[in-house]
Each structure stands twice: as structure tokens, then as C-alpha cells.
Design a protein around this motif. Structure first.
Motif, PDB file in Angstrom:
ATOM      1  N   MET A  72       0.826  -1.209   0.000  1.00  0.00           N
ATOM      2  CA  MET A  72       0.000   0.000   0.000  1.00  0.00           C
ATOM      3  C   MET A  72       0.860   1.259   0.000  1.00  0.00           C
ATOM      4  O   MET A  72       0.550   2.223  -0.689  1.00  0.00           O
ATOM      5  N   ASP A  73       1.946   1.238   0.758  1.00  0.00           N
ATOM      6  CA  ASP A  73       2.872   2.372   0.738  1.00  0.00           C
ATOM      7  C   ASP A  73       3.506   2.507  -0.645  1.00  0.00           C
ATOM      8  O   ASP A  73       3.668   3.610  -1.164  1.00  0.00           O
ATOM      9  N   ARG A  74       3.872   1.382  -1.238  1.00  0.00           N
ATOM     10  CA  ARG A  74       4.486   1.387  -2.560  1.00  0.00           C
ATOM     11  C   ARG A  74       3.540   1.998  -3.593  1.00  0.00           C
ATOM     12  O   ARG A  74       3.943   2.823  -4.409  1.00  0.00           O
ATOM     13  N   ARG A  75       2.286   1.614  -3.537  1.00  0.00           N
ATOM     14  CA  ARG A  75       1.311   2.160  -4.492  1.00  0.00           C
ATOM     15  C   ARG A  75       1.155   3.668  -4.324  1.00  0.00           C
ATOM     16  O   ARG A  75       1.058   4.403  -5.301  1.00  0.00           O
ATOM     17  N   TYR A  76       1.143   4.117  -3.081  1.00  0.00           N
ATOM     18  CA  TYR A  76       1.038   5.560  -2.819  1.00  0.00           C
ATOM     19  C   TYR A  76       2.233   6.305  -3.407  1.00  0.00           C
ATOM     20  O   TYR A  76       2.079   7.293  -4.119  1.00  0.00           O
ATOM     21  N   VAL A  77       3.429   5.830  -3.105  1.00  0.00           N
ATOM     22  CA  VAL A  77       4.642   6.498  -3.587  1.00  0.00           C
ATOM     23  C   VAL A  77       4.718   6.425  -5.107  1.00  0.00           C
ATOM     24  O   VAL A  77       5.087   7.408  -5.762  1.00  0.00           O
ATOM     25  N   GLN A  78       4.366   5.293  -5.703  1.00  0.00           N
ATOM     26  CA  GLN A  78       4.371   5.189  -7.157  1.00  0.00           C
ATOM     27  C   GLN A  78       3.397   6.187  -7.775  1.00  0.00           C
ATOM     28  O   GLN A  78       3.712   6.831  -8.778  1.00  0.00           O
ATOM     29  N   PHE A  79       2.227   6.327  -7.173  1.00  0.00           N
ATOM     30  CA  PHE A  79       1.244   7.287  -7.673  1.00  0.00           C
ATOM     31  C   PHE A  79       1.800   8.707  -7.634  1.00  0.00           C
ATOM     32  O   PHE A  79       1.689   9.457  -8.593  1.00  0.00           O
ATOM     33  N   VAL A  80       2.417   9.070  -6.520  1.00  0.00           N
ATOM     34  CA  VAL A  80       2.977  10.414  -6.378  1.00  0.00           C
ATOM     35  C   VAL A  80       4.102  10.635  -7.382  1.00  0.00           C
ATOM     36  O   VAL A  80       4.176  11.675  -8.045  1.00  0.00           O
TER      37      VAL A  80
END
Length: 181
Positions: A117-125
């Protein structure tokens, strides 16, 4: 019966709230993309590639593109490249461009070690920054360093990189990310 979702209501409300000047600007997008200069961006980029061919080793210097374009004429005021990647290429040539590329690749490589979930957030940003950087000069903006700082902070707090290297201490989603799945 029909149901109006939130997005339809928001769109309908936006028609009345968005200023007319914004609608006029939106209406020029298709013409600029197909026939125009993308609000003079293509002219600026052409000038940047000319400067790049004149100074292939040293470039024109950090932050100098806008003033070089203005000094050589053709524009009534200094103009930025409106593309973070090309702006770095024009000003700092290959070395600066490779450093930016290495930083971006490094950040994306380290993301596999953080929870999903953290990875998806950072990838989105990061992807949002990349898309914005294609039409804006973000290379000297605080948002660039904020985005890279967020990515670094998420990686730094990763349980996989802590002193506890034991596989049992890792959540399953981090184990899957570390295995490359």
C-alpha cells in the motif's frame, strides 16, 4: 430507475463554477496539440536543442535557459522550457540528465522493499510528478524535492532495511515485493 452518481453531479456543478476563461483555454488544447506550438513550447524546445548543439559538454548552466532564450531574442520575456526533463538536458546536458535519471531509477528500484500500500502511494505520487514534469518546469521547484523526500522516507522506514533482516519479521506483501513478484 436511473441514479446520478457523485461524479456526474460534480461535473454538472463544475460547469457553473469554473470561470469562462478556463473553458476558453480548455477549448484550445486540441488545436494546439494537432496544429499549434503547444503555447510556444515547441519553439522553446527547438531553441534548447540549438543551445545544446552549441554547448554539448557544459550546457548553458543551471537556471540559465530562460535568460538565454530571452537574450537571443524571439520572446518578449524570459521563458522556461515547460518540461523538467528537457530543461535539465538543456541546462546541465548529459551529466545532469543522467543524474536525474539515476535518482528516478534508484527510487523506483528501492520501492520494491516497502509494503504494497505504501508502494502504491509512492508510485502514484512519483508518476504524477513525472506526468506534470512533462509539461511544467519542476526541476527548481520545492515539490520536486518534497516528492523525492517522501519516497526516500518511505524507503528508509521500510522494515526490510531495518536491523531486523529476519524473513519472519517481514509482512507477506513486503516478502513478495522483495522477491520481485
Amino acid at each position: 430507475s436511473t441514479y446520478l452518481g457523485g461524479s456526474e453531479i460534480e461535473f454538472a456543478g463544475g460547469i457553473f463554477v469554473v470561470p469562462e476563461t478556463s473553458w476558453m483555454r480548455f477549448s484550445t488544447i486540441f488545436g494546439e496539440v494537432s496544429e499549434g506550438t503547444l503555447s510556444n513550447r515547441t519553439i522553446l524546445w527547438r531553441a534548447g536543442f540549438e543551445y545544446l548543439s552549441e554547448n554539448p559538454l557544459l550546457g548553458i548552466g543551471a537556471g540559465a535557459f530562460r535568460y538565454e532564450v530571452f537574450a537571443r531574442g524571439g520572446f518578449y520575456r524570459p521563458g522556461v522550457a515547460h518540461n523538467a526533463f528537457l530543461g535539465i538536458l538543456f541546462e546541465l546536458v548529459t551529466i545532469g540528465f543522467l543524474l536525474l535519471g539515476a535518482a528516478m531509477v534508484s527510487v523506483f528500484r528501492w520501492l520494491r522493499f516497502i509494503p504494497v500500500m505504501d508502494r502504491r502511494y509512492v508510485q502514484f505520487v512519483l508518476v504524477t510528478w513525472i506526468i506534470a514534469g512533462m509539461s511544467l518546469s519542476l526541476e527548481y521547484r520545492k515539490v520536486t524535492w518534497f516528492v523525492l523526500g517522501i519516497a526516500a522516507a518511505f524507503v528508509a522506514r521500510s522494515p526490510w532495511l531495518s536491523d531486523r533482516r529476519d524473513e519472519e519479521a517481514l509482512p507477506r506483501d513486503v516478502q513478495a515485493g522483495a522477491d520481485g513478484e
